[in-house]
Design a protein around this motif. Structure first.
Motif, short mmCIF file in Angstrom:
data_model
loop_
_atom_site.label_atom_id
_atom_site.label_comp_id
_atom_site.label_asym_id
_atom_site.label_seq_id
_atom_site.Cartn_x
_atom_site.Cartn_y
_atom_site.Cartn_z
N VAL A 343 0.81 -1.22 0.00
CA VAL A 343 0.00 0.00 0.00
C VAL A 343 0.85 1.28 0.00
O VAL A 343 0.54 2.25 -0.70
N ASN A 344 1.95 1.28 0.75
CA ASN A 344 2.75 2.51 0.82
C ASN A 344 3.46 2.79 -0.50
O ASN A 344 3.64 3.94 -0.91
N GLU A 345 3.87 1.72 -1.16
CA GLU A 345 4.49 1.90 -2.48
C GLU A 345 3.48 2.50 -3.47
O GLU A 345 3.78 3.45 -4.19
N ALA A 346 2.25 1.96 -3.46
CA ALA A 346 1.22 2.47 -4.36
C ALA A 346 0.92 3.94 -4.06
O ALA A 346 0.84 4.78 -4.97
N ALA A 347 0.79 4.26 -2.78
CA ALA A 347 0.49 5.64 -2.39
C ALA A 347 1.62 6.58 -2.85
O ALA A 347 1.36 7.67 -3.37
N GLY A 348 2.87 6.12 -2.68
CA GLY A 348 4.01 6.95 -3.08
C GLY A 348 4.06 7.19 -4.58
O GLY A 348 4.30 8.31 -5.04
N LYS A 349 3.82 6.12 -5.33
CA LYS A 349 3.87 6.26 -6.80
C LYS A 349 2.80 7.23 -7.30
O LYS A 349 3.05 8.04 -8.20
N VAL A 350 1.60 7.11 -6.75
CA VAL A 350 0.51 7.97 -7.21
C VAL A 350 0.76 9.42 -6.80
O VAL A 350 0.53 10.36 -7.57
N ARG A 351 1.27 9.61 -5.58
CA ARG A 351 1.59 10.98 -5.13
C ARG A 351 2.59 11.63 -6.09
O ARG A 351 2.42 12.77 -6.52
N GLU A 352 3.61 10.87 -6.45
CA GLU A 352 4.64 11.40 -7.34
C GLU A 352 4.07 11.76 -8.71
O GLU A 352 4.34 12.83 -9.27
N ARG A 353 3.26 10.87 -9.24
CA ARG A 353 2.65 11.10 -10.56
C ARG A 353 1.79 12.37 -10.57
O ARG A 353 1.87 13.20 -11.46
N PHE A 354 0.96 12.50 -9.54
CA PHE A 354 0.08 13.68 -9.47
C PHE A 354 0.88 14.96 -9.22
O PHE A 354 0.52 16.03 -9.72
N ASP A 366 -9.73 19.64 -3.72
CA ASP A 366 -8.82 19.49 -2.58
C ASP A 366 -8.24 18.09 -2.47
O ASP A 366 -7.63 17.73 -1.46
N ILE A 367 -8.44 17.27 -3.50
CA ILE A 367 -7.75 15.98 -3.51
C ILE A 367 -6.40 16.22 -4.18
O ILE A 367 -6.23 16.09 -5.39
N THR A 368 -5.47 16.66 -3.35
CA THR A 368 -4.11 16.98 -3.78
C THR A 368 -3.31 15.68 -3.89
O THR A 368 -3.79 14.62 -3.49
N PRO A 369 -2.08 15.76 -4.39
CA PRO A 369 -1.24 14.55 -4.41
C PRO A 369 -1.11 13.92 -3.02
O PRO A 369 -1.18 12.70 -2.87
N ASP A 370 -0.95 14.74 -1.98
CA ASP A 370 -0.84 14.21 -0.62
C ASP A 370 -2.14 13.55 -0.17
O ASP A 370 -2.13 12.50 0.49
N ALA A 371 -3.25 14.19 -0.51
CA ALA A 371 -4.55 13.62 -0.12
C ALA A 371 -4.76 12.26 -0.80
O ALA A 371 -5.21 11.30 -0.15
N ALA A 372 -4.41 12.19 -2.08
CA ALA A 372 -4.56 10.92 -2.81
C ALA A 372 -3.72 9.83 -2.14
O ALA A 372 -4.16 8.68 -1.98
N ALA A 373 -2.50 10.20 -1.72
CA ALA A 373 -1.62 9.23 -1.06
C ALA A 373 -2.22 8.77 0.26
O ALA A 373 -2.19 7.59 0.61
N LYS A 374 -2.80 9.70 1.02
CA LYS A 374 -3.43 9.34 2.30
C LYS A 374 -4.62 8.40 2.07
O LYS A 374 -4.83 7.44 2.82
N ILE A 375 -5.41 8.71 1.05
CA ILE A 375 -6.57 7.87 0.73
C ILE A 375 -6.10 6.45 0.43
O ILE A 375 -6.64 5.48 0.96
N LEU A 376 -5.08 6.33 -0.40
CA LEU A 376 -4.59 5.00 -0.77
C LEU A 376 -3.98 4.28 0.43
O LEU A 376 -4.19 3.07 0.61
N ALA A 377 -3.26 5.04 1.26
CA ALA A 377 -2.63 4.42 2.43
C ALA A 377 -3.66 3.83 3.39
O ALA A 377 -3.36 2.91 4.15
N SER A 378 -4.90 4.34 3.31
CA SER A 378 -5.95 3.84 4.21
C SER A 378 -6.60 2.56 3.69
O SER A 378 -7.49 2.01 4.32
N ARG A 379 -6.15 2.09 2.52
CA ARG A 379 -6.83 0.95 1.88
C ARG A 379 -6.00 -0.33 1.88
O ARG A 379 -6.12 -1.16 0.97
N ALA A 380 -5.16 -0.49 2.89
CA ALA A 380 -4.31 -1.70 2.97
C ALA A 380 -5.14 -2.98 3.00
O ALA A 380 -6.23 -2.98 3.53
#
Ligand code: FE2
Length: 380
Positions: A343-354, A366-380
């Motif tokens: 999950v953390n790898e996915a969150a990191g990759k998406v944050r970087e892309r955005f 307000d779904i910023t790159p950081d917000a997208a990463a937080k959302i993904l990190a919550s989906r382990a």
């Protein structure tokens, strides 16, 4: 209600036996590109029906459009369109084939040398496109009655959408019988994709648009009702017809009139497909509950309305749980752990892309790159 313009020029030919209607709708003098995917239409009789309907036309076949259609493949089709002086594109298949047709139609008329610019600018630079007709064999994307398409680029692992009013199909044939032989996984995916399309246009905040709300809720309710039936009885015509029409209504732009729209779940989900190759609906089922949980306060009123009207529950949290349970009832996983993705790898990759693209999404932007990463990190 917000201001809006509404125009949907696509003629729908709905029901069994309607494929024959394509012949009179394609001008005889135009060369046709008959576009399809991996060959399932050769097994379910659709290929023959289309060939019979086209017997008075000059047509060229192009097969091999893949799920998540590739830019690279589309460019090969564009070359053929130019070489054969094609004037009409007939897409036969699911959303991927239809989306490819839209891109090919626009790219064939595009004046700049780099057709990827269409995706980079999300279609704003599309000035012209060849006319398109479709025969839909997989209810899901709504592409049969809108101007949207999503294209992937293998070389750079990108997946980007574009929209243009010029790529609405002129007509689309929806014959529920063409879906009888679909693998159940694709039906499940179609149900979830259509369900999330409604949500992207509904689950935001109230703007005194009760008719749009109730139209959206009626599509949700119908999908929930028909899903188990059409999965259990694939050849039940009535159930397949209901599912097929629901998927079209979910994204033919009608329920989105005059209301705020979200689409952050789709934008985040596209990245997961681009990086990990999961099916579109699989990524949506992971992301959507995460977006809702992250935006619980901002979406509270609509979540409560949805929960009360659709599931008979009181709180926003219960509405999210009911939605996940609905996905699970279709055997659709909702967590990264179900796919052994870190999950953390996915969150990191998406944050970087955005971050690279300066992307922000959502009805409040307000779904910023950081917000997208937080959302993904919550989906382990
Ligand atoms: Fe979708």
């Amino acid at each position: 209600m917000q201001n809006f313009t509404y125009k949907n020029p696509t003629e729908i030919l709905f029901g069994k036996g309607m494929i024959s209607g394509i012949a009179e709708r394609i001008p005889k003098e135009k060369g046709v590109l008959f576009l399809y995917g991996g060959g399932s239409i050769r097994k379910n009789g659709v290929y023959e029906q289309v060939r019979v309907a086209l017997k008075g036309h000059r047509f060229t076949e192009f097969s091999g459009i893949e799920p998540n259609p590739l830019y690279e493949t589309c460019l090969r089709a564009v070359e053929i369109v130019k070489k054969e002086k094609i004037g009409f594109i007939l897409a036969v298949g699911g959303g991927s084939v239809l989306d490819a047709a839209k891109f090919i139609a626009a790219a064939a008329c595009f004046q700049q040398s780099d057709a990827w610019a269409i995706l980079r600018e999300h279609g704003a630079n599309v000035k012209d496109a060849l006319p398109i007709g479709t025969v839909l064999t997989l209810p899901a994307t709504g592409s049969e009655a809108n101007g949207n398409a999503v294209i992937s680029r293998k070389a750079t692992q990108e997946k980007l959408p574009f929209y243009s009013p010029r790529v609405f199909p002129q007509f689309s044939v929806l014959d529920p019988e063409t879906t009888f032989s679909l693998p159940l996984k694709q039906v499940r995916n179609g149900i979830v994709d259509a369900f999330v399309h409604v949500m992207e246009q509904y689950m935001t905040y109230p703007v005194q648009a009760p008719l749009q709300d109730r139209m959206a809720e009626s599509v949700l309710q119908t999908l929930i009702e028909v899903a188990p039936v059409t999965l259990k009885k694939p050849k039940d015509y009535a159930a397949r017809a209901t599912f097929m029409w629901s998927a079209t209504m979910a994204l033919n732009t009608l329920i989105g009139c005059g209301v705020p729209q979200d689409w952050s779940s789709h934008m985040i989900a596209h990245e997961l497909t681009a990086f990990y190759g999961l099916d579109h609906a699989e990524t949506l089922a992971i992301v959507l509950p995460g977006v809702w949980q992250y935006k619980l306060t901002a979406k509270k009123k609509k979540l409560e309305q949805y929960g009360k009207r659709i599931w008979g529950v009181k709180t926003a949290k219960e509405a999210i749980l009911k939605t996940e349970a609905f996905f699970h009832s279709l055997k659709m996983p909702t967590r990264f752990g179900d796919y052994q993705i870190a999950v953390n790898e996915a969150a990191g990759k998406v944050r970087e892309r955005f971050s690279e693209r300066d992307s922000v999404f959502g009805e409040h932007k307000d779904i910023t790159p950081d917000a997208a990463a937080k959302i993904l990190a919550s989906r382990a």
